[in-house]
Design a protein around this motif. Sequence first.
Motif, PDB file in Angstrom:
ATOM      1  N   PHE A  32     -49.692 -38.089  45.373  1.00 14.59           N
ATOM      2  CA  PHE A  32     -49.569 -36.789  44.732  1.00 14.59           C
ATOM      3  C   PHE A  32     -48.599 -35.894  45.500  1.00 14.59           C
ATOM      4  O   PHE A  32     -47.741 -35.233  44.933  1.00 14.59           O
ATOM      5  N   GLU A  33     -48.732 -35.924  46.818  1.00 17.02           N
ATOM      6  CA  GLU A  33     -47.845 -35.087  47.641  1.00 17.02           C
ATOM      7  C   GLU A  33     -46.391 -35.549  47.532  1.00 17.02           C
ATOM      8  O   GLU A  33     -45.461 -34.731  47.527  1.00 17.02           O
ATOM      9  N   ILE A  34     -46.205 -36.865  47.436  1.00 21.94           N
ATOM     10  CA  ILE A  34     -44.834 -37.379  47.309  1.00 21.94           C
ATOM     11  C   ILE A  34     -44.232 -36.936  45.982  1.00 21.94           C
ATOM     12  O   ILE A  34     -43.083 -36.494  45.914  1.00 21.94           O
ATOM     13  N   GLU A  35     -45.030 -37.000  44.940  1.00 22.56           N
ATOM     14  CA  GLU A  35     -44.522 -36.532  43.645  1.00 22.56           C
ATOM     15  C   GLU A  35     -44.143 -35.054  43.711  1.00 22.56           C
ATOM     16  O   GLU A  35     -43.156 -34.623  43.129  1.00 22.56           O
ATOM     17  N   LYS A  36     -44.936 -34.297  44.431  1.00 24.31           N
ATOM     18  CA  LYS A  36     -44.636 -32.862  44.596  1.00 24.31           C
ATOM     19  C   LYS A  36     -43.303 -32.679  45.312  1.00 24.31           C
ATOM     20  O   LYS A  36     -42.521 -31.793  44.973  1.00 24.31           O
ATOM     21  N   GLU A  37     -43.073 -33.512  46.333  1.00 21.44           N
ATOM     22  CA  GLU A  37     -41.791 -33.441  47.052  1.00 21.44           C
ATOM     23  C   GLU A  37     -40.635 -33.653  46.076  1.00 21.44           C
ATOM     24  O   GLU A  37     -39.607 -32.983  46.152  1.00 21.44           O
ATOM     25  N   PHE A  38     -40.834 -34.596  45.169  1.00 21.81           N
ATOM     26  CA  PHE A  38     -39.771 -34.880  44.208  1.00 21.81           C
ATOM     27  C   PHE A  38     -39.605 -33.763  43.185  1.00 21.81           C
ATOM     28  O   PHE A  38     -38.513 -33.541  42.690  1.00 21.81           O
ATOM     29  N   ASP A  39     -40.682 -33.079  42.888  1.00 20.35           N
ATOM     30  CA  ASP A  39     -40.535 -31.918  42.010  1.00 20.35           C
ATOM     31  C   ASP A  39     -39.495 -30.981  42.603  1.00 20.35           C
ATOM     32  O   ASP A  39     -38.651 -30.441  41.892  1.00 20.35           O
ATOM     33  N   GLY A  40     -39.556 -30.828  43.913  1.00 21.69           N
ATOM     34  CA  GLY A  40     -38.601 -29.958  44.596  1.00 21.69           C
ATOM     35  C   GLY A  40     -37.172 -30.470  44.450  1.00 21.69           C
ATOM     36  O   GLY A  40     -36.247 -29.713  44.154  1.00 21.69           O
ATOM     37  N   ILE A  41     -37.013 -31.756  44.655  1.00 23.36           N
ATOM     38  CA  ILE A  41     -35.669 -32.348  44.567  1.00 23.36           C
ATOM     39  C   ILE A  41     -35.120 -32.229  43.148  1.00 23.36           C
ATOM     40  O   ILE A  41     -33.979 -31.846  42.924  1.00 23.36           O
ATOM     41  N   ILE A  42     -35.974 -32.549  42.198  1.00 24.21           N
ATOM     42  CA  ILE A  42     -35.535 -32.538  40.801  1.00 24.21           C
ATOM     43  C   ILE A  42     -35.240 -31.115  40.346  1.00 24.21           C
ATOM     44  O   ILE A  42     -34.311 -30.869  39.583  1.00 24.21           O
ATOM     45  N   ASN A  43     -36.011 -30.166  40.870  1.00 25.26           N
ATOM     46  CA  ASN A  43     -35.745 -28.748  40.587  1.00 25.26           C
ATOM     47  C   ASN A  43     -34.370 -28.324  41.036  1.00 25.26           C
ATOM     48  O   ASN A  43     -33.770 -27.409  40.488  1.00 25.26           O
ATOM     49  N   ASP A  44     -33.903 -28.990  42.071  1.00 21.90           N
ATOM     50  CA  ASP A  44     -32.613 -28.670  42.656  1.00 21.90           C
ATOM     51  C   ASP A  44     -31.471 -29.368  41.924  1.00 21.90           C
ATOM     52  O   ASP A  44     -30.359 -29.432  42.416  1.00 21.90           O
TER      53      ASP A  44
END
Lengths: 456, 496
Positions: A56-68
């Motif tokens: 779950f935390e890794i997916e959250k990290e990717f939310d950040g990347i994808i947001n960028d």
Amino acid sequence: MEGRHPWIANDNEKNIAEILNAIGIKDPLELFSDIPKSITLKKKLAVGRGRPLSSFEIEKEFDGIINDLKDFELNKIFAGGPIAPHYTHPVVDAIISRGEILTAYTPYQPEISQGLLQMLYEYQSAMAILYDVDIVNAGMYDGATALAEASLMAVRVKKIKKVMVPSTLFHEYKDVMKTYFMGPEVSLIEYETDNDTGEATPENISLIKSERPAAVIIDYPANTGEVRRTTPEIIQETHAAGSLAIVFSDPIALGVLTPPGKFEADIVVGEGQSLGLPMYGGGMTLGILGIRNERELIRNLPGRLIGETVDVDGRRGYMMILQSREQHIRREKATSNITTGVSLNSIAALVSLAIKGSNGIRKEGIAIFENTKRLMKALSNAGALIQRPRAVHFKNISFSIPSAENSMTLLENIVKDRKLVPYSIREEGLMSCATEVHKSEDISELENALKEAMNG
Amino acid sequence: MTFRQARWEEKLLFEYDAGNNKQDDEPAPPDVPRELIRERVSLPNLSEPEVVRHFTRLTQMSYGIDLGPVPLGSCTMKYNPKIAAKVLQSNKIRNVHPFLLKTGLARGILRLMFELQEWLKEITGMDACSLQPPAGASGELSGVLMIKAFHNERGEKWRDEMIVPDSAHGSNPASSAMGGFKVIRVQTDERGNVDIGGIKAVVGNRTAGLMLTNPNTLGLFEERILEIAKSIHEFGGVLYYDGANLNGIIGIARPGDMGFDIVHLNLHKTFSAPHGGGGPGAGAVCAKGELAKYLPGYIVEKKNGDYTLSRPEKSIGHVMGTMGNLPGMVYAYVFLLSYGEDLWKVALHSSLNINYFLSLLKGINGVSLPFGEYRFRKHEGVISVKKLTEETGVTADDLAKFLLERGLHAPTIYFPLIVEEAMMFEFTETEPMEVIEEYASAIKEAVELAHRDPKKLKELPKSTASGRLDAVRANHPQTMRPSVKFGVKDANERKV
Ligand SMILES: Cc1ncc(COP(=O)(O)O)c(C=O)c1O
């Protein structure tokens, strides 16, 4: 041990104790006792976020990347170059996501890998049909390395350390060729084409004749888009000079254009991304490399090759063949160092081609021709100075803009206003492309965007 | 375990004719030169469900780590995390045009690449990393050319020899040769280390460098690595690290601290990117000190919170037309986030696993563990069944087929070349004890069968999609068939 890692089945006290017991040691670190003390790490490595993260935390990290990342629709991307926006059919994703092939190794054990081998054999066959040659290998890293390896092949066959390339070749391709040429010290000579028509000129034909290189690379269509009427002539003259003709063709053009094999190309090369692989920042590529049926060419072919045969019961089957060309057998005498290739991408291209069929690939080729024509008009209307304007173009167009503003600022403004990428900024100049994903409205929008941005 | 692989009598794509195999006569665009218009493309026109069914059936006749163990030594076939596969479905990532990476318009990707570079530097002990190489072998070629450029720049063009141990992977000598070097082979001693006497005998002013993997392909740590590094450096040579075997020591020791100057990594082995049935791979090449200036491709830099691309000062150029295999990088990123500071567990469990396996094989007749029999292995181990072959005629290949029959993918066989009748196992950290036990008992059974009824073994496998294949027919110039098109039309007579 702290928390167990979810991917490690044995990461628990009981299993570790059992294993230690079986191997007869107390402390697991004894396994590493032959590493000199002075170089054993005294601290844990500072990687990731320190603490192991949950799914779950890794997916959250990717939310950040994808947001960028900007949210570009495929049909609003006109940036040209070796990698371009093309449609990836969901069937392609569905097939290549299957663990049986996604997580398979190179099929060294053919009996348990027949499906994978058949797919690669079908890939080789489909490409052989498309390019009209006898043999295509299972895939190289990308179009650039395939061109470099094709050149080195010609150098070995001809024993001449000179290769000619058109000035219209993507700079990425020239760059990679130069790198691959460092070892054997092969020189790369450029030839020009007509500034207006994009055709071969008597001067460049006589240059080929006087240089007598190992090979001449002919881009058909040109990487900058021109479809040269003189292509067969350049190939003929190349042969007359005693050189091999390496023809680079975008496979998506070959539903419409006469295949290079018909013009007696000795080696054909291409970048398979255009058959419908996602762009992934240039991360999903496929180097197509094929040859006509000639002994020296076969002997010198790099990369893997799958062949048909039969099993003990006489049933048709497939396996890797002519492996004695490869590094694991021939070592320093191998035709290339390539080991891991791009199997999954070859399969993706095959599935995509199967979905298109001969009708689809013809239709797409025609659509790209028509869209490129619209693109040319749109760019001219917006005041762009088209390079080699009298040539019929396919997919890519090179141009410059007589604007006071710098092309990067212009691009950024268009991106901001319209979420549209009008071109890429390249060594060859600015480059736009039109593919099957673009509609005429999209191209009109590009025209308006350019006009607007340039006028203020 | 009983196992039966699907055996579809699946036609070739080109043999389908469901009544829709007709070619539409689509007129070509008018301004394309007539003589360049193709008449027809002989590809079938199937319906979408036919295509799906065809390929799904073929996948059922394939075998990957998601189905079962693939303990191919040297290949590090570990679990490929599904989170990465999910992330890669994002259209925002799929639609990144490579040009955007050169602008500020794909910041998220540059951040991912930057962080990955930083972590790989930490893991290897290097000063800089390039993520461009599309596979391990490409990382090797990069390294070899960096060594060449480095010596040339210093006016030492005469350095034309690359030292490579006889246990090395074939791509090492192949890459050296592509870089224009003469390959100088050194042997392995009986402890399973590269023979340091041999290195000292051949190292000299013509030495460009040494290519080494540590742990080596026998799974053994090169105990005298510091001395080796010293003797190469003394003569001005460069130490190259083949990172294919990093799994055995990751988080425990670093190539940089051992004296290596250049390192390649295989993101599709150690860092959990899938192998895809033979690629795409993903590599990285990292270097220390002066050599970092020669790295290929682009390096992502962080300045004032922003990410930009830069070219290393004396870069050898590009080894691929793009910035590298982004999906592979995503897997590596997921992998490192998932482990964090627990990364050493990867080395620990991969070493525990192989040594557990070897302990279970003890005492099996005809099976030996050549080179440093008494030493612990790191991530992999190579057994020899030479004695069994001599006694029964049953070879490593036959044992491999027996394993396939059980639904257990075979290990790497006949590599490294210094071990006769070699079987090279690598379970990685992700295989459970039960799987390892299954392999050990399968080997035991196969050996018993070899003594009892060797002919039976030669008839296997039967439960796979095909039986043993006719390699002679496949490879013979008269019968070879590398495509459906091959030999169909009159092959072009013209010689090159
Ligand atoms: C020890 C070793 N070195 C190098 C390579 C080459 O790596 P790649 O297949 O990624 O090109 C491999 C694997 O195939 C290997 O096992």
